[in-house]
Write an enzyme that holds these catalytic residues in place. Structure first.
Site, short mmCIF file in Angstrom:
data_model
loop_
_atom_site.label_atom_id
_atom_site.label_comp_id
_atom_site.label_asym_id
_atom_site.label_seq_id
_atom_site.Cartn_x
_atom_site.Cartn_y
_atom_site.Cartn_z
N ASP A 29 0.82 -1.22 -0.08
CA ASP A 29 -0.12 0.29 -0.15
C ASP A 29 0.94 1.35 0.08
OD1 ASP A 29 -2.06 -1.98 0.33
OD2 ASP A 29 -2.02 -1.64 2.72
N GLU A 84 -11.37 0.18 -3.19
CA GLU A 84 -10.49 0.55 -2.12
C GLU A 84 -9.45 1.27 -2.78
OE1 GLU A 84 -9.53 -2.85 -0.19
OE2 GLU A 84 -8.23 -3.82 -1.46
O1 FUB Z 1 -3.30 -3.60 3.55
C1 FUB Z 1 -4.48 -3.71 4.03
C2 FUB Z 1 -5.45 -3.45 2.79
O2 FUB Z 1 -5.46 -4.18 1.69
C3 FUB Z 1 -5.60 -2.12 2.37
O3 FUB Z 1 -6.11 -1.21 3.20
C4 FUB Z 1 -6.33 -2.31 1.06
O4 FUB Z 1 -6.33 -1.03 0.10
C5 FUB Z 1 -5.71 -3.54 0.55
O5 FUB Z 1 -4.32 -3.13 0.11
#
Ligand code: FUB
Length: 344
Positions: A31, A244
């Site tokens: 991320d 997301e």
């Molecule tokens: O790293 C945990 C979660 O996985 C993140 O918040 C999302 O965007 C995905 O990458």
């Protein structure tokens, strides 16, 4: 790349074909939110660990506990791990799951923005500050008032205003906030409370930040992502709808909102004329990587644009043990981005 297809991969071969290598290999990182502060590149990643949690579609196995900031003198230099920047034990309101963070600078203070699950099991977004871009950061006693869900990305506009973009489906709980209040009903399933396939998709959220960057300056609002005809993308349009990993950057005066499509594993983008949109869907930036999640940032370094992203190739496909990478991206004359294939 969906989990079920990973078991057949020859990772030695795949790593030869990868367009870039992990920036660090002594720990797992994911991320990546990249920024240039005072001429140096700083990357704010999640710090992946195997905490032994069972895999589920709510992401319980993403049980991260702390953050380390990476830095690079130039885009070609070795990335340096600057050590512990913040631990969940030092965040009074947070219990677990330090997920994708971002950071920004204002008047010599550095702000780390991060999601975490509070003791009531609800994701909120917090802020921690430091006089150094690499920390250590000191967390505010409470989460940002009115914050919810995951994946904060903070964008500074040319007029000096800062905006936070956030939200995430399934384990990120955005679907539980459809009425503006957290819906605590059962079942605790990632797909309960989602719109039907023929209804508009859930939208990412944005809020202008207060002058001190510690709170929202307005009630968070929804960002519309529309197709070429101006219609909202539908919930069943899994290849294009927001899931997301929000990110905002500006290019030639236009606002580029980019994000992950989650269960179809693309990084996509949509273009608008102002920080709140609406944003018109334009295409993909990154094809699926190894591992279920895909998450990125776009950062300009010395006049070139780079995509910071992650994959699970170093861990041979373990979806919650990822590694941060970087590759250059280019624009066509019409402002669209040439999509990247992560493996040649
Ligand atoms: O790293 C945990 C979660 O996985 C993140 O918040 C999302 O965007 C995905 O990458």
């Amino acid at each position: 790349m969906p989990e079920e297809s990973i078991q057949h991969i020859d990772f030695d071969e795949l790593n030869k074909k990868a367009i870039s290598k992990p920036l660090v290999s002594h720990m797992y990182t994911a991320d990546p939110s990249a920024h240039v502060f005072n001429g140096k590149i700083y990357i704010y990643p999640s710090h992946d660990i195997d905490a032994g949690e069972a895999f589920d579609d709510l992401g319980s196995h993403f049980a991260m506990e702390d953050y380390h900031v990476l830095s690079m003198d130039t885009i070609d230099s070795e990335a340096v791990d600057n050590g512990l920047a913040l631990h969940v034990n030092d965040v009074p309101w947070a219990e677990q799951q330090l997920w994708a963070p971002d950071a920004h600078e204002k008047n010599g203070t550095y702000y780390l923005f991060f999601p975490a699950k509070a003791y009531d099991g609800i994701f909120k977004i917090g802020v921690a500050t430091s006089s150094s871009p690499t920390g250590p950061f000191k967390a505010q006693p409470e989460a940002i008032k009115g914050s919810f869900s995951i994946d904060p990305a903070v964008f500074k506009d040319d007029d000096g205003s800062y905006y936070m973009y956030f939200g995430g489906l399934w384990g990120g709980q955005l679907q539980r906030w459809r009425t503006g209040k957290f819906n605590a009903e059962q079942p605790d399933s990632p797909t309960a409370f989602l719109p039907k396939d023929n209804e508009p998709a859930l939208l990412p959220i944005a809020a202008k930040m207060s002058d001190d960057l510690l709170e929202f300056d307005e009630t968070p609002r929804k960002l519309e992502i529309v197709d070429e005809e101006g219609n909202l993308l539908l919930a069943g349009d899994n290849d294009r709808r927001f899931f997301e990993a929000a990110w905002m950057h500006k290019y030639n005066g236009k606002y580029y909102f980019s994000y992950s499509t989650g269960d179809t594993h693309f990084i996509c983008y949509a273009i608008g004329d102002n920080p709140y949109g609406p944003f018109t869907y334009k295409g993909k930036i990154l094809e699926p990587v190894v591992g279920w999640t895909s998450h990125h940032s776009v950062c300009e370094v010395d006049g070139k644009s780079y995509l910071f992203y992650h994959d699970s190739s170093l861990s041979k496909g373990v979806t919650h043990l990822r590694s941060v990478k970087v590759a250059e991206i280019t624009y066509k004359e019409d402002g669209t981005i040439v999509p990247l294939k992560p493996y040649l």
